[in-house]
Design an enzyme around this catalytic site. Sequence first.
Site, PDB file in Angstrom:
ATOM      1  N   GLY A   1      11.159  -3.282   1.099  1.00  0.00           N
ATOM      2  CA  GLY A   1      10.827  -3.362  -0.328  1.00  0.00           C
ATOM      3  C   GLY A   1       9.438  -2.809  -0.567  1.00  0.00           C
ATOM      4  O   GLY A   1       8.680  -2.548   0.370  1.00  0.00           O
TER       5      GLY A   1
ATOM      6  N   GLY B   1       6.101  -3.017  -0.720  1.00  0.00           N
ATOM      7  CA  GLY B   1       5.107  -4.009  -0.303  1.00  0.00           C
ATOM      8  C   GLY B   1       3.713  -3.667  -0.777  1.00  0.00           C
ATOM      9  O   GLY B   1       2.785  -4.478  -0.653  1.00  0.00           O
ATOM     10  N   ARG B   2       3.570  -2.442  -1.266  1.00  0.00           N
ATOM     11  CA  ARG B   2       2.260  -2.057  -1.784  1.00  0.00           C
ATOM     12  C   ARG B   2       2.393  -1.008  -2.879  1.00  0.00           C
ATOM     13  O   ARG B   2       1.565  -0.118  -3.012  1.00  0.00           O
ATOM     14  CB  ARG B   2       1.383  -1.524  -0.666  1.00  0.00           C
TER      15      ARG B   2
ATOM     16  N   ASP C   1      -2.007  -6.116   3.000  1.00  0.00           N
ATOM     17  CA  ASP C   1      -2.789  -6.417   1.811  1.00  0.00           C
ATOM     18  C   ASP C   1      -2.267  -5.718   0.559  1.00  0.00           C
ATOM     19  O   ASP C   1      -2.829  -5.865  -0.519  1.00  0.00           O
ATOM     20  CB  ASP C   1      -4.259  -6.003   2.053  1.00  0.00           C
TER      21      ASP C   1
ATOM     22  N   ARG D   1       2.375   8.439  -7.726  1.00  0.00           N
ATOM     23  CA  ARG D   1       3.427   9.288  -7.156  1.00  0.00           C
ATOM     24  C   ARG D   1       4.516   9.544  -8.195  1.00  0.00           C
ATOM     25  O   ARG D   1       4.892   8.643  -8.942  1.00  0.00           O
ATOM     26  CB  ARG D   1       4.004   8.580  -5.932  1.00  0.00           C
TER      27      ARG D   1
ATOM     28  N   ASP E   1      14.541   3.915   5.271  1.00  0.00           N
ATOM     29  CA  ASP E   1      13.894   3.600   3.985  1.00  0.00           C
ATOM     30  C   ASP E   1      13.040   4.770   3.509  1.00  0.00           C
ATOM     31  O   ASP E   1      12.601   4.782   2.365  1.00  0.00           O
ATOM     32  CB  ASP E   1      13.021   2.343   4.115  1.00  0.00           C
ATOM     33  N   ASN E   2      12.808   5.736   4.381  1.00  0.00           N
ATOM     34  CA  ASN E   2      12.018   6.899   3.987  1.00  0.00           C
ATOM     35  C   ASN E   2      12.888   8.127   3.773  1.00  0.00           C
ATOM     36  O   ASN E   2      12.418   9.252   3.881  1.00  0.00           O
ATOM     37  CB  ASN E   2      10.950   7.191   5.051  1.00  0.00           C
TER      38      ASN E   2
ATOM     39  N   ASP F   1       7.589   9.630   1.249  1.00  0.00           N
ATOM     40  CA  ASP F   1       6.769   8.768   2.109  1.00  0.00           C
ATOM     41  C   ASP F   1       6.010   9.539   3.180  1.00  0.00           C
ATOM     42  O   ASP F   1       6.370   9.560   4.358  1.00  0.00           O
ATOM     43  CB  ASP F   1       7.610   7.645   2.732  1.00  0.00           C
TER      44      ASP F   1
HETATM   45  P1  AMP Z   1       6.134   2.908   5.190  1.00  0.00           P
HETATM   46  O1  AMP Z   1       5.797   2.931   6.646  1.00  0.00           O
HETATM   47  O2  AMP Z   1       5.040   3.417   4.307  1.00  0.00           O
HETATM   48  O3  AMP Z   1       7.440   3.511   4.889  1.00  0.00           O
HETATM   49  O4  AMP Z   1       6.238   1.365   4.805  1.00  0.00           O
HETATM   50  C1  AMP Z   1       7.144   0.473   5.390  1.00  0.00           C
HETATM   51  C2  AMP Z   1       7.105  -0.858   4.689  1.00  0.00           C
HETATM   52  O5  AMP Z   1       5.835  -1.484   4.883  1.00  0.00           O
HETATM   53  C3  AMP Z   1       7.312  -0.777   3.190  1.00  0.00           C
HETATM   54  O6  AMP Z   1       8.079  -1.888   2.817  1.00  0.00           O
HETATM   55  C4  AMP Z   1       5.906  -0.859   2.652  1.00  0.00           C
HETATM   56  O7  AMP Z   1       5.883  -1.349   1.338  1.00  0.00           O
HETATM   57  C5  AMP Z   1       5.245  -1.809   3.632  1.00  0.00           C
HETATM   58  N1  AMP Z   1       3.788  -1.636   3.703  1.00  0.00           N
HETATM   59  C6  AMP Z   1       3.111  -0.561   4.184  1.00  0.00           C
HETATM   60  N2  AMP Z   1       1.783  -0.759   4.088  1.00  0.00           N
HETATM   61  C7  AMP Z   1       1.597  -1.976   3.528  1.00  0.00           C
HETATM   62  C8  AMP Z   1       0.447  -2.759   3.157  1.00  0.00           C
HETATM   63  N3  AMP Z   1      -0.791  -2.301   3.334  1.00  0.00           N
HETATM   64  N4  AMP Z   1       0.671  -3.974   2.619  1.00  0.00           N
HETATM   65  C9  AMP Z   1       1.905  -4.443   2.426  1.00  0.00           C
HETATM   66  N5  AMP Z   1       3.022  -3.763   2.743  1.00  0.00           N
HETATM   67  C10 AMP Z   1       2.884  -2.547   3.286  1.00  0.00           C
HETATM   68 MG    MG Z   2       8.352   3.901   3.306  1.00  0.00          MG
END
Ligand code: AMP
Ligand code: MG
Length: 491
Positions: A92, A94-95, A127, A178, A254-255, A264
């Site tokens: 989901g 997360g940021r 965070d 974005r 998810d990407n 992403d």
């Molecule tokens: P990503 O590697 O960018 O595709 O992210 C994978 C998951 O980790 C996604 O659900 C993001 O929302 C979450 N995520 C990445 N960085 C953070 C962060 N700094 N704080 C909270 N969630 C994060």
């Molecule tokens: Mg992602």
Amino acid sequence: MTEEKNTAGWNFDNSYARLPEPFFTRMSLNPVRSPQVVLLNEPLAASLGLNAKELGGEYGAEVFAGNRVPEGAEPIAQAYAGHQFGHFTMLGDGRALLLGEQIAPNGERYDIQLKGSGKTPYSRRGDGRAALGPMLREFIISEAMTGLGIPTTRSLAVTATGEPIYRETELPGAVLTRVAASHLRVGTFQYAAQWCTADELRTLADYAIGRHYPEAASADNPYRAFLDAVIKRQAELIARWQLVGFIHGVMNTDNMAISGETIDYGPCAFMDAYDPATVFSSIDTGGRYAFGNQPHIAQWNLARFAETLLPLLHEVEEQAVKLAETAISKFADLYRNFWLAGMRAKLGMFNKEPEDEALIHDLLGLMQVHKADYTNTFLALTFDDTRPGVSALVETAAFGRWREQWQTRLGKQSEDWEASKALMRQKNPALIPRNHQVEEALDAAVNHGDLRVMESLHTAVADPFAHSPEQMTYASPAPPSACQYQTFCGT
Ligand code: AMP
Ligand code: MG
């Protein structure tokens, strides 16, 4: 409020927020201390019907940092799941926050998302924030991909938050604005298949069809047509990555976007010397997402996507599995045909000859053995000159023989060399955003507050087929000392 809409140009609709409840969580904002727009993509703003002047100032900083909800937006965090390095998990936003969908003057619908906007219920760990360097990096690479003509999410703005974030060290925080055709992911469907009702899954599929593949709706089996169309778009997308030497770095499900856009930008990078085993990401220790593995991984991800659609494909499970398998089995040929067509064009070929595929693989094999720069090898052929990073290759007798075979091959078509050269100029970029140049631009911006290096690089990569003299200054691969380039997650 009406005044705000008129001056900034927001024209939001919020169709995703009208989906059933499990697909998102409504969010309030997480304001930051002192937001400032660092980079604004003015041509993109204009194409979205947005007023760049307004958005470059204080008002824009407030909106882009998540301090103020623009007129008509309904901020939400989206729910999704995904296979990360092969392991299934709930994820989901997360940021990130989806502000809504901007309906552009051309009638197209674009997600406006804030990345790095703070914690959400999906954050679990972390965070919810992002650092300035990686957000600028996504900006420059996604805009370079746009210049290369490759479907991608885009970057409207990078906004410094004025607050530090803590990774291994303290870093300046930032939010990336974005723009995407949508943020529907393979992982969105995995989430629906795992945790939602059959009706909700169908609603999601109908939504995706309506938004990205409307022609599938009138097919005999709309969900099969949808699956076929997603597979085809991904086959083309990955072929285009391979043709320019782009390594995504973290092709988790998810990407992978249902729209067929590159999405992403984390530990991604462009390859200098040709080697299918190239990996830049520090966390990809097994090479799962190595350059040469990307088509295979795309097919694996699409198989996970197909699985989510089984209940919609056919009421008899066995039949549904058969339909899904048939669809997935077409990926390899689709990919190969897109890639071959692209390679033929890169080599000035207009027609098809039986020897083409072997000829192309011979060239790649020689490039690999002699560690030739991928981008510059094609430029040396196009301009019949020498380029940085190719001399070890072009001086070999084997390459001389290859070149003769290539010329003989070109002689089999009716178009002359001038026509081939014109085609090659259109298909072989003068430059890619090379890792050491991107790092230089980031260092100037983040550590010295100097955006000029970034802006010059942006200008150069925005039109890579111009082949202008200024672009020659970006043609050099990294010096050998910088060859162990690594990218890091936790961006
Ligand atoms: P990503 O590697 O960018 O595709 O992210 C994978 C998951 O980790 C996604 O659900 C993001 O929302 C979450 N995520 C990445 N960085 C953070 C962060 N700094 N704080 C909270 N969630 C994060
Ligand atoms: Mg992602």
